[in-house]
Write an enzyme that holds these catalytic residues in place. Structure first.
Site, short mmCIF file in Angstrom:
data_model
loop_
_atom_site.label_atom_id
_atom_site.label_comp_id
_atom_site.label_asym_id
_atom_site.label_seq_id
_atom_site.Cartn_x
_atom_site.Cartn_y
_atom_site.Cartn_z
CB VAL A 1 7.87 9.66 33.14
CG1 VAL A 1 7.10 9.55 31.83
CG2 VAL A 1 8.98 8.61 33.21
CG HIS B 1 5.87 52.92 36.57
ND1 HIS B 1 4.91 51.97 36.24
CD2 HIS B 1 5.75 53.92 35.65
CE1 HIS B 1 4.24 52.40 35.18
NE2 HIS B 1 4.72 53.57 34.81
CD GLU C 1 31.23 13.77 38.01
OE1 GLU C 1 30.51 14.30 38.86
OE2 GLU C 1 30.82 12.90 37.22
CB ALA D 1 33.45 7.29 45.01
CE LYS E 1 16.09 25.99 31.70
NZ LYS E 1 15.96 24.69 32.36
P1 FAD Z 1 24.05 15.91 39.45
O1 FAD Z 1 24.09 17.24 38.81
O2 FAD Z 1 23.29 14.82 38.76
O3 FAD Z 1 25.53 15.45 39.70
C1 FAD Z 1 25.85 14.20 40.22
C2 FAD Z 1 27.23 13.84 39.73
O4 FAD Z 1 27.67 12.69 40.44
C3 FAD Z 1 27.27 13.45 38.26
O5 FAD Z 1 28.20 14.25 37.59
C4 FAD Z 1 27.67 11.98 38.26
O6 FAD Z 1 28.51 11.66 37.17
C5 FAD Z 1 28.41 11.87 39.58
N1 FAD Z 1 28.41 10.52 40.17
C6 FAD Z 1 27.33 9.72 40.39
N2 FAD Z 1 27.71 8.59 41.01
C7 FAD Z 1 29.05 8.68 41.17
C8 FAD Z 1 30.02 7.81 41.73
N3 FAD Z 1 29.68 6.64 42.25
N4 FAD Z 1 31.32 8.23 41.72
C9 FAD Z 1 31.68 9.43 41.20
N5 FAD Z 1 30.80 10.26 40.64
C10 FAD Z 1 29.51 9.90 40.64
N6 FAD Z 1 17.39 22.32 37.85
C11 FAD Z 1 17.23 23.63 38.07
O7 FAD Z 1 17.32 24.08 39.21
N7 FAD Z 1 16.98 24.49 37.03
C12 FAD Z 1 16.86 24.06 35.77
O8 FAD Z 1 16.64 24.86 34.87
C13 FAD Z 1 17.01 22.68 35.51
N8 FAD Z 1 16.92 22.20 34.25
C14 FAD Z 1 17.11 20.86 34.03
C15 FAD Z 1 16.99 20.38 32.73
C16 FAD Z 1 17.15 19.04 32.48
C17 FAD Z 1 17.03 18.52 31.07
C18 FAD Z 1 17.48 18.15 33.54
C19 FAD Z 1 17.70 16.69 33.28
C20 FAD Z 1 17.59 18.61 34.83
C21 FAD Z 1 17.40 19.97 35.09
N9 FAD Z 1 17.49 20.49 36.37
C22 FAD Z 1 17.29 21.82 36.60
C23 FAD Z 1 17.79 19.62 37.52
C24 FAD Z 1 19.28 19.75 37.91
O9 FAD Z 1 20.09 19.45 36.80
C25 FAD Z 1 19.58 18.80 39.04
O10 FAD Z 1 18.67 19.00 40.09
C26 FAD Z 1 20.98 19.02 39.57
O11 FAD Z 1 21.94 18.80 38.57
C27 FAD Z 1 21.24 18.10 40.75
O12 FAD Z 1 22.53 18.31 41.23
P2 FAD Z 1 23.32 17.14 42.00
O13 FAD Z 1 24.65 17.70 42.30
O14 FAD Z 1 22.47 16.62 43.08
O15 FAD Z 1 23.43 15.96 40.94
P1 NAD Z 2 8.61 15.89 36.58
O1 NAD Z 2 8.41 15.14 37.82
O2 NAD Z 2 8.67 17.36 36.60
O3 NAD Z 2 7.46 15.52 35.53
C1 NAD Z 2 7.19 14.22 35.14
C2 NAD Z 2 5.77 14.21 34.60
O4 NAD Z 2 5.52 12.97 33.98
C3 NAD Z 2 4.71 14.38 35.70
O5 NAD Z 2 3.80 15.36 35.31
C4 NAD Z 2 4.07 12.99 35.77
O6 NAD Z 2 2.72 13.03 36.15
C5 NAD Z 2 4.25 12.50 34.36
N1 NAD Z 2 4.26 11.05 34.20
C6 NAD Z 2 4.85 10.13 35.00
N2 NAD Z 2 4.70 8.89 34.46
C7 NAD Z 2 4.02 9.05 33.30
C8 NAD Z 2 3.57 8.16 32.29
N3 NAD Z 2 3.83 6.84 32.36
N4 NAD Z 2 2.88 8.67 31.25
C9 NAD Z 2 2.64 10.00 31.15
N5 NAD Z 2 3.04 10.89 32.09
C10 NAD Z 2 3.73 10.42 33.14
O7 NAD Z 2 9.92 15.25 35.93
P2 NAD Z 2 10.75 15.69 34.66
O8 NAD Z 2 10.01 16.67 33.85
O9 NAD Z 2 11.21 14.43 34.03
O10 NAD Z 2 11.98 16.41 35.31
C11 NAD Z 2 12.86 15.69 36.22
C12 NAD Z 2 13.42 16.59 37.25
O11 NAD Z 2 14.30 17.54 36.68
C13 NAD Z 2 12.33 17.34 37.96
O12 NAD Z 2 12.35 16.97 39.31
C14 NAD Z 2 12.66 18.77 37.82
O13 NAD Z 2 12.64 19.41 39.05
C15 NAD Z 2 14.06 18.82 37.23
N6 NAD Z 2 14.04 19.84 36.16
C16 NAD Z 2 13.93 21.14 36.55
C17 NAD Z 2 13.86 22.13 35.60
C18 NAD Z 2 13.73 23.54 36.05
O14 NAD Z 2 13.92 23.81 37.21
N7 NAD Z 2 13.41 24.48 35.17
C19 NAD Z 2 13.89 21.82 34.25
C20 NAD Z 2 13.97 20.48 33.91
C21 NAD Z 2 14.06 19.50 34.88
#
Ligand code: FAD
Ligand code: NAD
Length: 465
Positions: free
Chosen positions: A268, A441, A33, A113, A50
């Site tokens: 986006v 309920h 990582e 990596a 959250k």
């Molecule tokens: P990541 O969590 O991105 O982990 C990848 C890891 O790999 C990172 O720690 C990075 O540092 C490491 N890495 C990358 N390249 C290398 C390398 N070459 N060598 C070593 N390490 C490396 N999803 C939900 O289900 N519920 C939610 O409520 C939700 N809320 C979100 C809110 C926000 C603001 C954001 C941005 C995302 C949210 N997501 C949510 C999406 C969720 O965070 C991701 O889908 C999830 O973290 C993906 O897991 P992952 O393990 O694929 O990647």
């Molecule tokens: P998203 O794909 O959910 O939404 C991006 C939005 O931006 C879309 O509605 C798209 O039409 C719009 N968009 C794209 N280009 C644009 C532009 N130039 N101008 C205006 N609108 C534009 O992506 P996100 O909200 O950035 O979230 C990223 C990822 O993180 C998502 O895949 C989501 O699954 C994950 N995430 C999940 C949760 C959750 O599960 N509660 C919370 C946060 C993020």
């Protein structure tokens, strides 16, 4: 025979879960990582978002309590204390993952990596690179925010991504959110509750375009009623810095307008983070940075698997974790296949929104013969008590066998209730199966059974001719 040497690249919810599962099944596991264990989800994603949403709920509760004759006078919001609490929850969870790594005897390397060959990695730690060979490798490198090519956006200190929005030093007065997707809607909900004037600018005709359209529209109306401004079918043309403000130029229906704002949140979408992996060195196939796999999650290179956000498909923590378990099981000699049908999508707005299975739009596009049932939360006692009965549950049944095709919930506790619906879809349950289960309920969950009954044309608590 010695233990199988498994490397996992990335310690997010995909990578750390894969590492634990591979270790449980007898692998000698190394997790690399480059940043912090827990990845996006724990450090700058699900958990901090959250935590802020939970903090904002206190304000909502205090406001709604007046409806029950209870006057709660909120004196102030100590924003740095909110941030501190958020950070402490994150630290606890990251500490928990660190403990799990130790308990499962997983070697954790804090380094970067990249591939040196099909089953060989270069691992860089503080400027030093070492090469190591493994029997199997799981790529779980995650994703990073996508940056649209809007003139004036790049390097503009007024423009931030979700990571920036999670750790703002002050609550801004005005925020323009580019993108009405999941991040945009959740963070708009947080900051609006704390008093920020919000303008969402979404390019498509609707917010949350991947969710059920009818329910997304109800949520939009509710957000607008609360005072969040939402423009759809709109495009940000340029952003200009003007003193401590930014001027965002937006085009809608051929007309341009300028919005003055303190902060621009760019939300986006996200893109797979694979540039640094040197995939070509191992001959791993990818498309626009997204790693390609089969449904066992194996890449075109035998023994090299990829999971989670770096596949560039469904970017959710639970998807990444589910895929992590599957990849680890395949590597360790079991057979497991990724099945997307039971993967829920949840949005943790104040009125929660969750869905699993087909949306009505998808059912129509696939020309599936379905029947839909809707149950308004107004007819559910617990919802009426909790929030005045806002929201709806929609269920789609297959016309011939009445199997559950999709469930979409806009209601309190939607994100907890969706588990039952995912189980129903996974078990190929029919309307009859769900109806046969007695739901307690008064709960919000009894509305789910009623929605199934509505789709089957015999709901008890609503009258339909
Ligand atoms: P990541 O969590 O991105 O982990 C990848 C890891 O790999 C990172 O720690 C990075 O540092 C490491 N890495 C990358 N390249 C290398 C390398 N070459 N060598 C070593 N390490 C490396 N999803 C939900 O289900 N519920 C939610 O409520 C939700 N809320 C979100 C809110 C926000 C603001 C954001 C941005 C995302 C949210 N997501 C949510 C999406 C969720 O965070 C991701 O889908 C999830 O973290 C993906 O897991 P992952 O393990 O694929 O990647
Ligand atoms: P998203 O794909 O959910 O939404 C991006 C939005 O931006 C879309 O509605 C798209 O039409 C719009 N968009 C794209 N280009 C644009 C532009 N130039 N101008 C205006 N609108 C534009 O992506 P996100 O909200 O950035 O979230 C990223 C990822 O993180 C998502 O895949 C989501 O699954 C994950 N995430 C999940 C949760 C959750 O599960 N509660 C919370 C946060 C993020």
């Amino acid at each position: 025979m010695g233990k199988k040497k498994v490397a996992v690249i990335g310690g997010g919810p995909g990578g750390y879960v894969a590492a634990i599962r591979a270790a449980q099944l007898g692998g000698e596991v190394t997790l690399i990582e480059k940043n912090k264990l827990g990845g996006t989800c724990l450090n700058v994603g699900c958990i901090p978002t959250k935590a802020l949403l939970h903090a904002s709920e206190f304000l909502n509760c205090a406001r709604e309590a007046a409806d029950y004759g209870i006057q709660l006078d909120v004196k102030s919001v100590n924003w740095s204390a909110v941030q501190k609490k958020k950070a402490s929850v994150v630290a606890k969870l990251v500490g928990g993952v660190t403990g799990l790594m130790k308990a499962n005897k997983i070697r954790v390397i804090n380094g970067t990596a990249s591939f040196a060959g099909p089953k060989k990695l270069n691992i860089e730690q503080q400027g030093k690179v070492s090469e190591e060979a493994f029997d199997s490798i799981i790529i779980a490198a995650g994703s990073v925010p996508a940056i649209p090519p809007i003139p004036g956006l790049k390097d503009n200190p007024r423009c931030i991504d979700s990571t920036g929005a999670l750790s703002l030093e002050n609550i801004p007065k005005k925020m323009t959110v580019i993108g009405g997707g999941v991040i945009g809607v959740e963070l708009a909900s947080v900051y609006h509750t704390f008093g920020t004037e919000i303008q969402i600018v979404e390019a498509l005709p609707a917010i949350l375009p991947n969710m059920d359209g009818e329910l997304a529209q109800i949520l939009r109306k509710r957000m607008e009623k609360q005072g969040i401004k939402i423009m759809t079918d709109s495009r940000v043309v340029s952003i200009e810095e003007k003193g401590s403000m930014a001027i965002v130029e937006v085009e809608k229906d051929g007309k341009k307008q300028k919005i003055e704002t303190e902060i621009v949140l760019v939300a986006v979408g996200r893109r797979a983070s694979t540039e640094s992996l040197n995939l070509d060195k191992a001959g791993i196939r990818s498309e626009k940075g997204k790693i390609l796999t089969d449904d066992h999650l194996m890449t075109n290179v035998p023994d090299v698997y990829a999971i989670g956000d770096c596949l560039g498909k469904v970017m959710l923590a639970h998807t990444a974790s589910a895929q992590g378990e599957i990849a680890a099981e395949n590597i360790m000699g079991h057979e497991a296949v990724y099945d997307e049908r039971t993967c829920p999508s949840c949005i943790y707005t104040e009125l929660e929104f969750a869905g699993v299975g087909l949306t009505e739009e998808q059912a129509k596009a696939a020309k599936i013969d379905y029947q839909a049932g809707r149950f308004p939360m107004m007819a559910n006692g617990k919802s009426l008590i909790m929030n005045g009965g806002e929201g709806m549950i929609k269920v789609l049944l297959g016309k011939e066998y009445k199997e559950i095709l999709g469930v979409h919930i806009l209601a309190p506790r939607a994100t907890d209730m969706i588990g039952e619906c995912a189980l129903a879809i996974g078990m190929e349950a029919t309307a009859e199966d769900v109806e046969a289960v007695i739901h307690a309920h008064p709960t919000v969950s009894e509305a789910l059974r009623e929605a199934v009954m509505a789709a089957d044309k015999h709901a008890i608590h609503i009258f339909e001719k």
